[in-house]
Design an enzyme around this catalytic site. Sequence first.
Site, PDB file in Angstrom:
ATOM      1  N   ASP A   1       0.868  -1.163   0.000  1.00 27.22           N
ATOM      2  CA  ASP A   1       0.000   0.000   0.000  1.00 27.22           C
ATOM      3  C   ASP A   1       0.918   1.230   0.000  1.00 27.22           C
ATOM      4  OD1 ASP A   1      -2.391   1.567   0.331  1.00 27.22           O
ATOM      5  OD2 ASP A   1      -1.886   1.762   2.451  1.00 27.22           O
TER       6      ASP A   1
ATOM      7  N   ASP B   1      -1.219  -0.781   6.035  1.00 27.47           N
ATOM      8  CA  ASP B   1      -1.425  -0.172   7.352  1.00 27.47           C
ATOM      9  C   ASP B   1      -2.868  -0.251   7.823  1.00 27.47           C
ATOM     10  OD1 ASP B   1      -2.180   1.802   5.345  1.00 27.47           O
ATOM     11  OD2 ASP B   1      -2.326   3.235   7.000  1.00 27.47           O
TER      12      ASP B   1
ATOM     13  N   LYS C   1      -9.363  -2.176  -2.830  1.00 32.42           N
ATOM     14  CA  LYS C   1      -9.250  -3.084  -1.683  1.00 32.42           C
ATOM     15  C   LYS C   1     -10.386  -2.822  -0.687  1.00 32.42           C
ATOM     16  CE  LYS C   1      -5.272  -1.208  -1.083  1.00 32.42           C
ATOM     17  NZ  LYS C   1      -3.963  -0.746  -0.548  1.00 32.42           N
TER      18      LYS C   1
ATOM     19  N   ASP D   1      -0.223   5.127   0.998  1.00 29.14           N
ATOM     20  CA  ASP D   1      -0.504   6.061   2.090  1.00 29.14           C
ATOM     21  C   ASP D   1      -0.347   5.362   3.438  1.00 29.14           C
ATOM     22  OD1 ASP D   1      -1.295   8.351   0.483  1.00 29.14           O
ATOM     23  OD2 ASP D   1      -3.115   7.236   0.002  1.00 29.14           O
TER      24      ASP D   1
END
EC number: 3.1.3.18
Length: 303
Positions: A24, A246, A221, A26
């Site tokens: 991922d 995260d 996602k 961010d």
Amino acid sequence: MAPQLLSTCTFKSLFDSVDTFLFDCDGVIWKGDTLIDGVSQTLDLIRSKGKNVVFVTNNSVKSRRQYAEKFRSLGLASVTQDEIFSSSFAAAMYLKLNNFPKDKKVYVIGGEGVLEELQIAGFTGLGGPEDGEKKAQWKSNCLFEHDKNVGAVVVGLDPNINYYKLQYGTLCVRENPGCLFIATNRDAVGHMTDLQEWPGAGCMVAAMCGSTEREPIVVGKPSTFMMDFLLQKYGTDSSRMCMVGDRLDTDILFGQNAGCKTLLVLTGVTSESDLLEKGNKIEPDYYTRTVSDITKLMDSPSK
């Protein structure tokens, strides 16, 4: 099985069992426009060991081309556009794979990224940032006009969302026969800047759900829609992939839904207390403080 804290021993087992790492962005690679410490060295090290590195982001504001530019601006010049899979790209690919008619238009509540990916796929997009300054006014005997040829509404992260866009999108979904309602993702919040979280695309999608009384087709996602592209491109089984993220409800759930191994990092939305809370039902295979722990563990002698 409870999530395991990544250690020298568990890391070796994970690394040897994986051909491709899915990251991922961010909260994992960067926060806002700030690169997280140690990311560059870690990515270089993973590549040097013959592993594939791929970036799977729910943030639809940018196109793959624009994300490649952001990677370069942060000193990650080795990242190519072909290694980036964004939810803006996924929205365009969903329409393409489902034979969306080229003579139909797509209304976008979102950023330039979605519009650019739609154009590349051969579709006509409307709305986006251009409608950010427009106002919907309540006037007697005044009809709010919308394009009857819109066949899909795509909703993503939109910092300029307004009542005009919601009304336009709502009318298209409710009044245009067969109009699709597509969400790039439903993230509640995200690290749009380095210092704090901001409302994510989920709140824009929720507004449209409320006004249309419809549930969207979600292409980002934790939907596994993008996984089909990844499996075809890299010619490997999902069990030989590791999703690094995260967020439990998007990144980790995406990995689990697709049959990948999963690694949670604590530099973004999810804290260690969130992960270990008794009520949490989504547990990664492994967790660690930050992506750069991979470098430290790889350099550590095995015990």
